[in-house]
Design an enzyme around this catalytic site. Structure first.
Site, PDB file in Angstrom:
ATOM      1  N   ASP A 180      -6.932   1.529   0.986  1.00  0.00           N
ATOM      2  CA  ASP A 180      -6.931   1.508   2.469  1.00  0.00           C
ATOM      3  C   ASP A 180      -8.202   0.929   3.469  1.00  0.00           C
ATOM      4  O   ASP A 180      -9.016   0.655   2.455  1.00  0.00           O
ATOM      5  CB  ASP A 180      -6.080   2.972   3.040  1.00  0.00           C
ATOM      6  CG  ASP A 180      -7.455   3.953   2.575  1.00  0.00           C
ATOM      7  OD1 ASP A 180      -8.695   3.452   1.628  1.00  0.00           O
ATOM      8  OD2 ASP A 180      -7.152   5.083   3.521  1.00  0.00           O
ATOM      9  N   LYS A 201       0.479  -1.205   0.057  1.00  0.00           N
ATOM     10  CA  LYS A 201       0.072  -0.257   0.172  1.00  0.00           C
ATOM     11  C   LYS A 201       0.845   0.907   0.022  1.00  0.00           C
ATOM     12  O   LYS A 201       0.490   2.307  -0.704  1.00  0.00           O
ATOM     13  CB  LYS A 201      -1.265   0.272   1.471  1.00  0.00           C
ATOM     14  CG  LYS A 201      -2.213   0.675   1.214  1.00  0.00           C
ATOM     15  CD  LYS A 201      -2.840   0.761   2.049  1.00  0.00           C
ATOM     16  CE  LYS A 201      -2.361   1.937   3.063  1.00  0.00           C
ATOM     17  NZ  LYS A 201      -3.407   2.573   4.735  1.00  0.00           N
TER      18      LYS A 201
END
Ligand code: SF4
Length: 210
Positions: free
Chosen positions: A138, A120
């Protein structure tokens, strides 16, 4: 959800916010990288408070290495998991200097090889610092993609892969900012504010609040 609806969702999100930005404050790719590493399980507001003090003193790998783990910890101790994060940031700075001439690399493999940098974080840096079309999924994006049925998936990787496939090309670079902001401020976790949602007629969530 069909392609026409998906296109209309992004058309509206772009109309409302033509140049979406991350809420993390940064001036250079390195500042962004460190801010994103610090932001794991912490709020952007909390990270900004720390980096506003840290970056005027140290905003390069060499300068942060010179602070050392203890020195860095003093600046970030208001952020969750700061001890682990300080260790990772110091190790990442060392690697950046040894392998990349102190610059932030621009490939996923090189980014993910840095301590504290997962998929991420790499996606955020590639997208936000370097303009690559990546989707940093997220908790907000995961929720919005599933509720709306824009790109439903059982884990963040499945949602990421689906979004990369279904988001129209012209919206790909900015899509993750629009979806995060939408999730953070409107399609909130506890109670989505469907009554003021700009895509309420397109969303396929069966439990809308209107
Ligand atoms: S209508 Fe409600 S559930 Fe759907 S995207 Fe908007 S806020 Fe979220």
């Amino acid at each position: 959800m069909n392609a026409a609806k998906r296109r209309e969702i992004f058309r509206r999100l772009r109309e409302l916010n033509p140049e979406p930005r991350t809420e993390l404050e940064y001036d250079t790719p390195f500042e962004l990288l460190i801010a994103v590493v610090l932001s794991a399980q912490a709020t952007d507001v909390g990270v900004n408070k720390a980096t506003r003090l840290l970056y005027p003193i140290a905003n390069t790998p060499a300068a942060i290495l010179a602070l050392g783990e203890e020195g860095l910890s003093e600046y970030i101790k208001t952020i969750g998991l700061y001890r682990t994060k300080a260790k990772n940031v110091i190790a990442a700075c060392r690697l950046l200097l040894e392998k990349h001439g102190g610059e932030v690399p621009q490939t996923r493999e090189e980014l993910e090889a840095l301590p504290g940098v997962g998929r991420k974080t790499a996606n955020v840096v590639l997208n936000t610092a370097f303009g690559h079309a990546t989707m940093a999924v997220d908790t907000h994006i995961f929720r919005v993609a599933n509720r709306t049925r824009l790109a439903p998936g059982k884990d963040v990787r499945e949602v990421e892969d689906k979004l990369m496939k279904v988001v129209p090309a012209e919206y790909l670079v900015d899509a993750h900012h629009w979806l995060i902001l939408h999730g953070r401020y409107i399609c909130k976790a506890r109670r989505p504010e469907c009554e003021r949602c700009p895509i309420v007629d397109l969303c396929e969530y069966p439990a809308k609040t209107v």
